[in-house]
Scaffold this motif. Sequence first.
Motif, short mmCIF file in Angstrom:
data_model
loop_
_atom_site.label_atom_id
_atom_site.label_comp_id
_atom_site.label_asym_id
_atom_site.label_seq_id
_atom_site.Cartn_x
_atom_site.Cartn_y
_atom_site.Cartn_z
N GLY A 104 0.78 -1.23 0.00
CA GLY A 104 0.00 0.00 0.00
C GLY A 104 0.81 1.27 0.00
N LEU A 105 2.08 1.23 -0.38
CA LEU A 105 2.89 2.45 -0.41
C LEU A 105 2.32 3.45 -1.41
CD1 LEU A 105 6.63 1.25 -0.28
CD2 LEU A 105 5.33 2.44 1.50
N GLN A 106 2.28 4.70 -0.98
CA GLN A 106 1.88 5.79 -1.88
C GLN A 106 3.08 6.51 -2.46
OE1 GLN A 106 -0.55 7.20 1.58
NE2 GLN A 106 -1.94 7.88 -0.04
N ILE A 107 4.17 6.55 -1.69
CA ILE A 107 5.37 7.27 -2.10
C ILE A 107 6.59 6.41 -1.77
CG2 ILE A 107 6.79 9.34 -1.73
CD1 ILE A 107 4.23 10.78 -0.82
N ILE A 108 7.49 6.30 -2.72
CA ILE A 108 8.81 5.70 -2.46
C ILE A 108 9.84 6.83 -2.58
CG2 ILE A 108 8.92 4.92 -4.88
CD1 ILE A 108 10.75 3.39 -1.81
N ALA A 109 10.57 7.05 -1.53
CA ALA A 109 11.55 8.13 -1.50
C ALA A 109 12.96 7.56 -1.49
CB ALA A 109 11.34 9.01 -0.26
N TYR A 110 13.83 8.12 -2.32
CA TYR A 110 15.23 7.75 -2.24
C TYR A 110 16.01 9.00 -1.83
CZ TYR A 110 16.35 9.84 -6.85
OH TYR A 110 16.54 10.69 -7.91
N VAL A 111 16.87 8.83 -0.85
CA VAL A 111 17.59 9.93 -0.24
C VAL A 111 19.08 9.78 -0.53
CG1 VAL A 111 18.15 11.11 1.92
CG2 VAL A 111 15.86 10.12 1.58
N HIS A 112 19.67 10.81 -1.15
CA HIS A 112 21.11 10.79 -1.37
C HIS A 112 21.82 11.03 -0.04
CE1 HIS A 112 21.32 11.72 -5.96
NE2 HIS A 112 20.66 10.62 -5.67
N SER A 113 22.74 10.13 0.29
CA SER A 113 23.47 10.26 1.54
C SER A 113 24.87 9.72 1.35
CB SER A 113 22.75 9.49 2.65
OG SER A 113 23.36 9.71 3.90
N ALA A 114 25.79 10.16 2.18
CA ALA A 114 27.15 9.62 2.23
C ALA A 114 27.25 8.68 3.43
CB ALA A 114 28.18 10.74 2.32
N ILE A 115 28.14 7.72 3.35
CA ILE A 115 28.24 6.71 4.40
C ILE A 115 28.51 7.36 5.76
CG2 ILE A 115 29.59 4.74 5.22
CD1 ILE A 115 29.97 3.92 2.32
N SER A 116 29.33 8.39 5.78
CA SER A 116 29.71 9.02 7.04
C SER A 116 28.59 9.82 7.70
CB SER A 116 30.91 9.94 6.80
OG SER A 116 30.59 10.95 5.86
N ARG A 117 27.51 10.10 6.98
CA ARG A 117 26.44 10.97 7.50
C ARG A 117 25.37 10.14 8.24
NH1 ARG A 117 26.35 16.15 5.43
NH2 ARG A 117 24.06 16.25 5.42
N VAL A 118 25.83 9.42 9.23
CA VAL A 118 24.93 8.58 10.03
C VAL A 118 23.91 9.42 10.78
CG1 VAL A 118 24.83 6.87 11.87
CG2 VAL A 118 26.74 6.83 10.24
N LYS A 119 24.34 10.52 11.37
CA LYS A 119 23.45 11.37 12.16
C LYS A 119 22.31 11.91 11.31
CE LYS A 119 23.39 15.51 15.06
NZ LYS A 119 24.22 16.60 15.67
N GLN A 120 22.63 12.38 10.11
CA GLN A 120 21.59 12.94 9.24
C GLN A 120 20.56 11.87 8.86
OE1 GLN A 120 24.76 13.56 9.04
NE2 GLN A 120 24.94 15.81 9.16
N ARG A 121 21.01 10.67 8.62
CA ARG A 121 20.05 9.60 8.28
C ARG A 121 19.16 9.26 9.46
NH1 ARG A 121 24.61 7.70 5.52
NH2 ARG A 121 25.21 6.22 7.16
N ASN A 122 19.73 9.22 10.65
CA ASN A 122 18.92 8.91 11.83
C ASN A 122 17.86 9.98 12.08
OD1 ASN A 122 20.13 6.46 12.40
ND2 ASN A 122 21.73 7.40 13.67
N ILE A 123 18.22 11.25 11.88
CA ILE A 123 17.24 12.32 12.05
C ILE A 123 16.13 12.20 11.01
CG2 ILE A 123 16.88 14.81 11.94
CD1 ILE A 123 19.66 15.19 13.10
N THR A 124 16.50 11.88 9.78
CA THR A 124 15.48 11.70 8.74
C THR A 124 14.54 10.56 9.11
OG1 THR A 124 16.99 12.52 7.03
CG2 THR A 124 15.11 11.22 6.29
N ARG A 125 15.08 9.47 9.65
CA ARG A 125 14.24 8.33 10.04
C ARG A 125 13.23 8.70 11.12
NH1 ARG A 125 19.46 5.47 9.87
NH2 ARG A 125 19.50 4.12 8.03
N THR A 126 13.57 9.62 12.00
CA THR A 126 12.68 9.98 13.10
C THR A 126 11.77 11.16 12.78
OG1 THR A 126 14.39 11.40 14.07
CG2 THR A 126 14.32 9.12 14.81
N THR A 127 11.93 11.75 11.58
CA THR A 127 11.08 12.88 11.22
C THR A 127 10.18 12.50 10.04
OG1 THR A 127 12.91 13.81 9.87
CG2 THR A 127 12.70 14.58 12.15
N TRP A 128 10.32 13.14 8.91
CA TRP A 128 9.35 12.94 7.83
C TRP A 128 9.38 11.53 7.25
CZ3 TRP A 128 11.18 11.63 3.03
CH2 TRP A 128 12.51 11.94 2.74
N ALA A 129 10.50 10.81 7.33
CA ALA A 129 10.54 9.44 6.81
C ALA A 129 9.70 8.49 7.66
CB ALA A 129 11.99 8.95 6.76
#
Length: 427
Positions: free
Chosen positions: A156-181
């Motif tokens: 039932g997904l309405q949107i599939i999002a792909y996010v450009h990230s670098a391996i070292s940017r762990v903090k940014q990915r975690n924040i994205t996971r806890t917010t709009w993602a």
Amino acid sequence: MAPLIPGVAGRGSPVDVLPVASPVDITVALLLGKGCNRGEYRGCLLYGSSSGRCRSSAPFPGTAVAGRPQDVQLSPQYPQNDPPDPPASSVHARYLLLLVEVVTLVILAAYLGHHAALPPPIFIPYKPDTSPLGKPPDIPKRFLIEEADFCQRRPGLQIIAYVHSAISRVKQRNITRTTWANASAYDMGPISVNIGVVFMVGRAKDEEEQRIVNEESQRYHDIVQGVYGEHYRLLTYKALASLYWITRHCPHVPWTLHSDDDTYIDIFLFNQYLQNLGEVGKRNFQCSTLRSRSVLRSGRWKVRYVEYPSNRYPLYCSGAVWFLQTRLIWKLLKAAKSVPYLWVDDTYITGLVAKKARIGHVRLNKRFGRWRRQPEMIGKRLAWFEMLIPRTVWWQRVLEYHRKRTLRNKRTLRNNHTLHHNRTIIS
């Protein structure tokens, strides 16, 4: 004239000059045994015969002069009468060896014929200085970590999002996971959204980076690791790999969202906007556009003349956030096969390739904001590029805003936030 070979003589007769036998002749002579009886087997094995008969009944090595026959003195070990029959084991060994050679040649011919028809190997650079100049890039189709069943695990997904990230940017990915993602975890009535988010990263530079990727992948199962190098001048390869991954594993999801790992997206409002979008708008990029921007020829972001000869870019989306119907992505991949490579990924994908694919843009510039200028615009802006507050704080304000509006009237957003100032521009 047939090529000459060492003359042979038998039974006191002059030397008979024989043509060089082909592999087919040898095979016929050996396997069918035509005319190869008693002493004749040596001549058939060495020289063959297209007629199936040996040219001489008892051939032995000797010498011959082209153009005239010559008698050859036979070796004492071979009398002029018929030589003795060879041992059966020796003949069988020769037959077996020749059969192996024939089979090997057939297999080799089939292998070479198959690989001659294959396309050239795909080249995916690890370093930016090896990127192609003046020709289209190869589309990455292999992944070190693929998460092939990501969309199947989320019906039932309405949107599939792909996010450009670098391996070292762990903090940014975690924040994205806890917010709009993580928006699917909230019930917002008519504006609730079912979204899946994957983070696209490239090859690890060392074992420590690969360890980070492996641990994060095992924990969240939302990492897709490509075979391209991790460098900002290779972001176009990351974008092409992302689009290919979506067409391969999530073609049934209606909308595709691209984002960087540090953006602020009001995904509830964006979803409501997409639901109210007309058919014309659905055939175009939804983004904040940049028109006729000059090409930078100096500085960190410079583009050399050999990389892009024109002085201006076509209309393209700001790379931070854009939406596109998933069913149109295959057009981008097809067009990319004929558009010369450019490392500026947002210009290349949403500008040059989109123009080739005849995909236009819906300008949402007034719906994208910067927090320092408009902090009160929550509920009116779809996304922000700059923030003076942490994303977690901003996200809590977004949730509070939509909860209040949903509790008051489930149709509030549908009635009050229809966008009146969008216009479609076909590139």
